[in-house]
Design an enzyme around this catalytic site. Structure first.
Site, mmCIF file in Angstrom:
data_model
loop_
_atom_site.group_PDB
_atom_site.id
_atom_site.type_symbol
_atom_site.label_atom_id
_atom_site.label_comp_id
_atom_site.label_asym_id
_atom_site.label_seq_id
_atom_site.Cartn_x
_atom_site.Cartn_y
_atom_site.Cartn_z
ATOM 1 N N TYR A 1 -2.308 -0.253 9.983
ATOM 2 C CA TYR A 1 -2.503 -0.813 8.642
ATOM 3 C C TYR A 1 -1.206 -0.702 7.837
ATOM 4 O O TYR A 1 -0.746 -1.668 7.229
ATOM 5 C CB TYR A 1 -3.648 -0.072 7.932
ATOM 6 C CG TYR A 1 -3.781 -0.433 6.481
ATOM 7 C CD1 TYR A 1 -4.188 -1.715 6.106
ATOM 8 C CD2 TYR A 1 -3.500 0.489 5.463
ATOM 9 C CE1 TYR A 1 -4.308 -2.055 4.767
ATOM 10 C CE2 TYR A 1 -3.616 0.152 4.134
ATOM 11 C CZ TYR A 1 -4.024 -1.118 3.786
ATOM 12 O OH TYR A 1 -4.127 -1.465 2.459
ATOM 13 N N SER B 1 0.828 -1.205 0.000
ATOM 14 C CA SER B 1 0.000 0.000 0.000
ATOM 15 C C SER B 1 0.860 1.252 0.000
ATOM 16 O O SER B 1 1.969 1.254 0.533
ATOM 17 C CB SER B 1 -0.872 -0.007 1.265
ATOM 18 O OG SER B 1 -1.421 1.268 1.495
#
Length: 340
Positions: free
Chosen positions: A156, A131
């Site tokens: 995350y 990501s």
């Protein structure tokens, strides 16, 4: 990719997983899709995606969780995939602050199980989703793959950075060809309802104000590199047959950005979304807006350098936000039966 390959796609009921599976199936590949179909967002949407894959004779769907190691090992033994694309992950920066456990379970333990399976049942190529959040609050833009990424600002992001480290180690120890893809704000039809553009559209149709987390500061607005789903899928599909070769004694592990290389101000994105909803409905629309402080874990800007991807597979995402958002709003109005 001429010969029929067995692709193992985790997160097949998810946004990227669905579109990738569909493209691979259209090309005649065999796809084994895995998903635990959790209720992080509307399960109906996941079921709609799966229902569009089911008619393909070369598609097999298995409801399973990658955190279940024994089940995963058995599936690898049974289907012997040549290419694994791991898109199963607990997504969302803000949700990771409220529910850290699911992130460790899916993104760390689940990914470890995938690596173990690739170790015991060798594959031609493991591709996995990382990501843009790994760049944290980096000020230098555009973000390049060689940038320092040791200061994640959300759990995350930490799990995605740890995936890159784990993949590198497994590639080094067990010679697994692996490629990590740093996605930059993926959007499009049948996308994730927890993403801002989808949430804004929901709020508009529910006659509620949208929350914009930039303090109403238009000079220092948030910037995002919005990447249309078709561009993401094309990037993955092209990279599938380009496994790292480990030339010059290097580890067979590479990381690429997949982004639009063209960041937009959040407010520009919102104005474009207004126009696109208006076009889909055939009338002018305007959001009710509330400005709020930036949330913990959010970063001020994301901006991808895509040179390495271009060099590797001759591809650079091209879809403009006008084109991409129009596709989304046309789908949304149709899917939810909102055409007057």
């Amino acid at each position: 990719m001429n010969e029929r390959k067995v692709f193992f796609v985790t997160g097949a009921a998810g946004f990227v997983g669905y579109y990738l599976s569909k493209k691979l199936l259209d090309q005649g590949n065999i796809v084994v899709g895995i998903d635990n179909v959790n209720d992080y967002y509307d399960v109906k949407l996941k079921e709609t995606r799966l229902s569009q894959l089911e008619p393909y004779g070369n598609f097999t769907f298995i409801k399973a969780d990658i955190a279940d190691k024994e089940r995963l090992m058995n599936l690898f033994a049974e289907y012997k995939p040549s290419i694994v694309v791991n898109l199963a992950a607990q997504a969302g920066v803000r949700y990771s602050i409220e529910n850290p456990d699911v992130y460790m379970q899916s993104n760390v333990i689940g990914f470890y199980n995938i690596l173990e399976a690739c170790r015991h049942y060798p594959v031609d190529h493991l591709i996995y989703a990382s990501s843009s959040s790994v760049y944290g609050a980096n000020k230098k833009v555009p973000f390049e793959e060689s940038d320092f990424v040791d200061n994640p600002v959300s759990l995350y992001a930490s799990t995605k950075k740890s995936n890159e480290l784990m993949a590198h180690t497994y590639s080094h120890l067990y010679n697994i060809p692996a490629t990590g893809l740093r996605f930059f704000t993926v959007y499009g039809p049948m996308g994730r309802p927890d993403m801002a553009y989808f949430g804004f559209t929901n709020k508009f149709f529910n006659n509620e104000p949208i929350q914009i987390f930039n303090n109403g500061d238009f000079d220092n607005d948030l910037y995002r590199d919005f990447t249309y789903i078709d561009d993401i899928v094309e990037g993955i599909e092209r990279l599938a047959s380009h496994a790292p070769t480990g030339d010059n004694g290097e580890v067979k592990h590479k990381v690429f950005n997949i982004g639009n290389n063209n960041p937009e101000k959040l407010m520009t994105f919102i104005e474009t979304l207004e126009k696109c909803i208006g076009k889909s409905l055939g009338k002018e629309v305007a959001f009710q807006k509330q400005f709020e402080p930036i949330k913990p874990g959010d970063v001020p800007a994301t901006y991808a350098s895509t040179e390495q991807l271009q060099q590797a597979v001759g591809f650079k995402p091209q879809t403009t936000i006008e084109e991409g958002l129009q596709q989304f709003t046309d789908w949304y109005v149709e899917y939810y039966g909102l055409k007057s």
